[in-house]
Design a protein around this motif. Structure first.
Motif, PDB file in Angstrom:
ATOM      1  N   ASP A 216       0.855  -1.182   0.000  1.00 20.65           N
ATOM      2  CA  ASP A 216       0.000   0.000   0.000  1.00 20.65           C
ATOM      3  C   ASP A 216       0.891   1.232   0.000  1.00 20.65           C
ATOM      4  OD1 ASP A 216      -1.910   1.911   0.240  1.00 20.65           O
ATOM      5  OD2 ASP A 216      -2.843   1.112   2.052  1.00 20.65           O
ATOM      6  N   GLU A 243      -1.681  -1.145  -3.797  1.00 17.03           N
ATOM      7  CA  GLU A 243      -2.823  -0.313  -3.448  1.00 17.03           C
ATOM      8  C   GLU A 243      -2.431   1.168  -3.527  1.00 17.03           C
ATOM      9  OE1 GLU A 243      -4.424  -1.752   0.249  1.00 17.03           O
ATOM     10  OE2 GLU A 243      -5.514   0.116   0.570  1.00 17.03           O
ATOM     11  N   ASP A 268      -7.852   2.897  -3.237  1.00 18.08           N
ATOM     12  CA  ASP A 268      -8.304   3.073  -1.852  1.00 18.08           C
ATOM     13  C   ASP A 268      -8.724   4.532  -1.641  1.00 18.08           C
ATOM     14  OD1 ASP A 268      -8.899   2.989   0.793  1.00 18.08           O
ATOM     15  OD2 ASP A 268      -6.896   2.528   1.520  1.00 18.08           O
TER      16      ASP A 268
HETATM   17 MG    MG Z   1      -4.914   1.762   1.777  1.00 17.53          MG
END
Ligand code: MG
Length: 375
Positions: A216, A243, A268
């Motif tokens: 991420d 992400e 996200d």
């Molecule tokens: Mg995230």
């Protein structure tokens, strides 16, 4: 006929295997009140203490502001929660103010979810975590009235719930090694990136374990060529997906990377609610649904159905939050490819017992509603 008898005899009542009386006998929390036949909302501020300082590409913190919510109806209580990591723009005062504006006593039928949640949504724009807290409490209440957990009401098979990832935040090498040791029960590690030492962080983890990782970047990458090189480098190191590689506004760069990346790109920060799924479809391979973004379970379920129908990858995530909101999100987990439901494990003062991770896997119980008990 009183309302409970009516519900038990209705089509919805036929779903119920356990009456509210047997729920009470199971030790579920009840409040002895005269039957008001109305929805009564109450809420209080709560501060979540984090086990480790939470370091992201753009921030660091040791606590998360939180508000706990209850909706009482005829002696049954549904629990909900708003968790407010600062970057989302909500706070304890803003959530308390929003909830203070609500009058749920105007509703006498908790099954009118669409009507009640449309009212909540219309009171003020944004306030997504505040809205989620009401939505979660209402779902918990409804599940308790029906005597069923939401994954069953949605028709989902609990054995399809995936492993959850466990987050290894950006930190000093010794702390990262310690976190990898702590993460021994988890089959997937989530690595927070977005600083200059991204590769070093992965190498430290790879020196300890070959379990799959997911990455991420929390919008922290800025150069598309470097991002592509990093995606290939990560692919060789058993990474499942990336992400939010770039800032959510960098749509062209994201589309460029998606065309070339060997790893799926998951949105996200880019998306919040149902209409955003279509926007994400154009530039990402999948989406990360979180209740604090989606305004709760009702819209999260719709997002999941839409994303799946579009052939997108699906992930359910959470904020740092108690087992209340994490267990609510877990009800959706049999629908998703990947779960990132470790928010309750990252705090030291959980106020609920709920969803468990057993052998790395999201494990749902038969407890009704969102499946939690207050501690
Ligand atoms: Mg995230």
């Amino acid at each position: 006929m009183d309302r409970r008898k009516f519900l038990k005899g209705s089509a919805l009542g036929l779903l119920a295997l356990a009456s509210p009386i047997s729920i009470s006998a199971m030790g579920e929390p009840t409040r002895k009140t005269t039957k008001s036949g109305r929805l009564n909302l109450s809420f209080r501020p709560n501060e979540l203490k984090l086990r480790h300082a939470f370091n992201l590409a753009r921030s660091s913190r040791t606590t998360t502001p939180d508000v706990l919510v209850e909706i009482e109806y005829d002696g049954l209580i549904g629990y909900g929660e708003a968790s407010m990591p600062p970057y989302l723009g909500e706070s304890i005062p803003s959530v308390m103010e929003f909830l203070g504006k609500l009058d749920l006593t105007q509703f006498s039928d908790p099954f009118r979810l669409e009507e009640i949640l449309a009212y909540v949504d219309g009171v003020a724009p944004d306030n997504r975590a505040a809205k989620a807290s009401v939505d979660i409490a209402l779902h918990d209440l409804l599940g308790k009235i029906m005597g069923q957990p939401w994954y069953k009401i949605w028709g989902l098979s609990p054995e399809k719930a995936p492993n959850t990832s466990y987050t290894i935040g950006i930190d000093k090498p010794d702390v990262v090694r310690q976190k990898v040791d702590e993460a021994a029960p988890y089959k997937v590690l989530k690595v927070k990136m977005g600083l200059d030492n991204d590769k070093e962080l992965v190498e430290i983890i790879r020196s300890k374990t070959d379990r799959p990782i997911c990455v991420d970047a929390n919008q922290g990458w800025t150069d598309k060529e470097k991002a592509l090189e990093m995606c290939y480098w990560l692919k060789e190191r058993n990474c499942l997906f990336v992400e939010q590689p770039f800032d959510k506004s960098m749509i062209e760069e994201t589309a460029w990377l998606r065309e070339r990346s060997p790893l799926p790109l998951i949105a996200d920060e880019f998306l919040q609610r149902l209409p955003d799924v279509i926007r994400a479809y154009q530039v990402y391979d999948g989406i990360n649904i979180k209740l604090m973004k989606s305004t709760g379970m009702h819209e999260a379920y719709k997002m999941a159905v839409l994303a799946k129908s579009l052939g997108m990858k699906l992930m359910v995530g959470c904020m740092t939050e108690t087992s209340c909101a994490v267990s609510a999100a877990a009800q959706l987990s049999p629908m998703v490819d990947w779960a990132d439901l470790d928010g309750n494990l990252l705090i030291a003062n959980d106020s609920f017992d709920g969803m468990k991770i057993v052998d790395g896997k999201v494990t749902l119980t038969d407890l009704p509603g969102i499946g939690v008990k207050p501690l």
